[in-house]
Design a protein around this motif. Structure first.
Motif, short mmCIF file in Angstrom:
data_model
loop_
_atom_site.label_atom_id
_atom_site.label_comp_id
_atom_site.label_asym_id
_atom_site.label_seq_id
_atom_site.Cartn_x
_atom_site.Cartn_y
_atom_site.Cartn_z
N GLN A 42 -15.83 -4.21 -2.49
CA GLN A 42 -14.69 -3.30 -2.41
C GLN A 42 -13.49 -3.82 -3.19
N LEU A 43 -12.86 -2.89 -3.90
CA LEU A 43 -11.61 -3.15 -4.59
C LEU A 43 -10.58 -2.17 -4.07
N SER A 44 -9.35 -2.63 -3.86
CA SER A 44 -8.34 -1.75 -3.27
C SER A 44 -7.72 -0.79 -4.27
N SER A 45 -7.69 -1.16 -5.57
CA SER A 45 -7.03 -0.29 -6.54
C SER A 45 -7.42 -0.69 -7.96
N LEU A 46 -6.95 0.10 -8.92
CA LEU A 46 -7.16 -0.22 -10.33
C LEU A 46 -6.45 -1.52 -10.69
N GLY A 47 -5.26 -1.70 -10.15
CA GLY A 47 -4.52 -2.94 -10.39
C GLY A 47 -5.27 -4.16 -9.86
N ALA A 48 -5.89 -4.01 -8.71
CA ALA A 48 -6.68 -5.11 -8.14
C ALA A 48 -7.87 -5.42 -9.04
N ASN B 292 -22.54 -17.14 -11.69
CA ASN B 292 -21.68 -15.97 -11.83
C ASN B 292 -21.27 -15.42 -10.47
N ALA B 293 -22.20 -15.43 -9.52
CA ALA B 293 -21.87 -14.98 -8.17
C ALA B 293 -20.85 -15.91 -7.52
N ALA B 294 -20.98 -17.19 -7.78
CA ALA B 294 -20.01 -18.16 -7.23
C ALA B 294 -18.62 -17.90 -7.79
N THR B 295 -18.52 -17.59 -9.09
CA THR B 295 -17.20 -17.29 -9.64
C THR B 295 -16.65 -15.99 -9.08
N LEU B 296 -17.52 -15.02 -8.80
CA LEU B 296 -17.06 -13.80 -8.13
C LEU B 296 -16.53 -14.10 -6.73
N MET B 297 -17.22 -14.97 -6.00
CA MET B 297 -16.78 -15.32 -4.65
C MET B 297 -15.45 -16.10 -4.69
N ILE B 298 -15.28 -16.96 -5.69
CA ILE B 298 -14.00 -17.67 -5.83
C ILE B 298 -12.89 -16.67 -6.12
N THR B 299 -13.17 -15.71 -6.99
CA THR B 299 -12.19 -14.67 -7.30
C THR B 299 -11.82 -13.90 -6.05
N GLN B 300 -12.81 -13.55 -5.26
CA GLN B 300 -12.57 -12.84 -4.00
C GLN B 300 -11.74 -13.68 -3.06
N GLY B 301 -11.97 -14.97 -3.01
CA GLY B 301 -11.18 -15.86 -2.16
C GLY B 301 -9.73 -15.95 -2.60
N ILE B 302 -9.51 -15.92 -3.90
CA ILE B 302 -8.15 -15.98 -4.43
C ILE B 302 -7.40 -14.68 -4.14
N GLY C 104 -7.96 -12.28 -1.81
CA GLY C 104 -7.74 -11.88 -0.42
C GLY C 104 -8.26 -10.49 -0.12
N ASP C 105 -7.46 -9.69 0.59
CA ASP C 105 -7.91 -8.40 1.09
C ASP C 105 -8.02 -7.30 0.03
N SER C 106 -7.51 -7.53 -1.16
CA SER C 106 -7.58 -6.49 -2.19
C SER C 106 -8.93 -6.50 -2.92
#
Length: 120
Positions: free
Chosen positions: A27-33, A72-82, A84-86
């Motif tokens: 999930q992504l909260s917006s285009l900006g996210a 690549n999945a690990a970098t996605l998870m790091i991005t998600q951790g940075i 937060g909720d967006s």
């Protein structure tokens, strides 16, 4: 060079939005996210990904490169951790699926759209 980087970030943001549209656990909260996530992911791919590839080179070699999807999945998870909720990924399996889809979509966009435009 700068224009290519901006285009790459926008393409990755578009790919992230497409993935979020098809996978409920992504999930992504917006285009900006999506754009911010793409920028963070690009920075991680420049700084962290080469280190991870070097550290996992034997495993990557034994799996004939398939372990790169895990990186690549690990970098996605790091991005998600940075972010937060967006930007939310519900589990590592979803991140691996998203990494596979991102790789395929980026390859298709590169071969079908970008390469023909460069050859003109």
């Amino acid at each position: 060079m700068f224009v290519r980087g901006i285009i790459s970030i926008l393409i990755n943001a578009l790919v992230l939005i497409v993935i979020a549209g098809y996978i409920d656990a992504f999930q992504l909260s917006s285009l900006g996210a999506a754009i911010i996530a793409s920028i963070i992911l690009s920075i991680l791919n420049i700084i962290v990904k080469p280190i991870l590839i070097l550290l996992t080179l034997p495993v990557t070699f034994l799996t004939l490169g398939l372990f790169l999807f895990v990186i690549n999945a690990a970098t996605l998870m790091i991005t998600q951790g940075i972010m937060g909720d967006s930007f939310i990924i519900d589990g590592f399996g979803t991140a691996i699926l998203a990494a596979i889809i991102m790789s395929v979509l980026n390859l298709l966009i590169q071969k079908v759209i970008i390469d023909p435009l460069r050859s003109k």
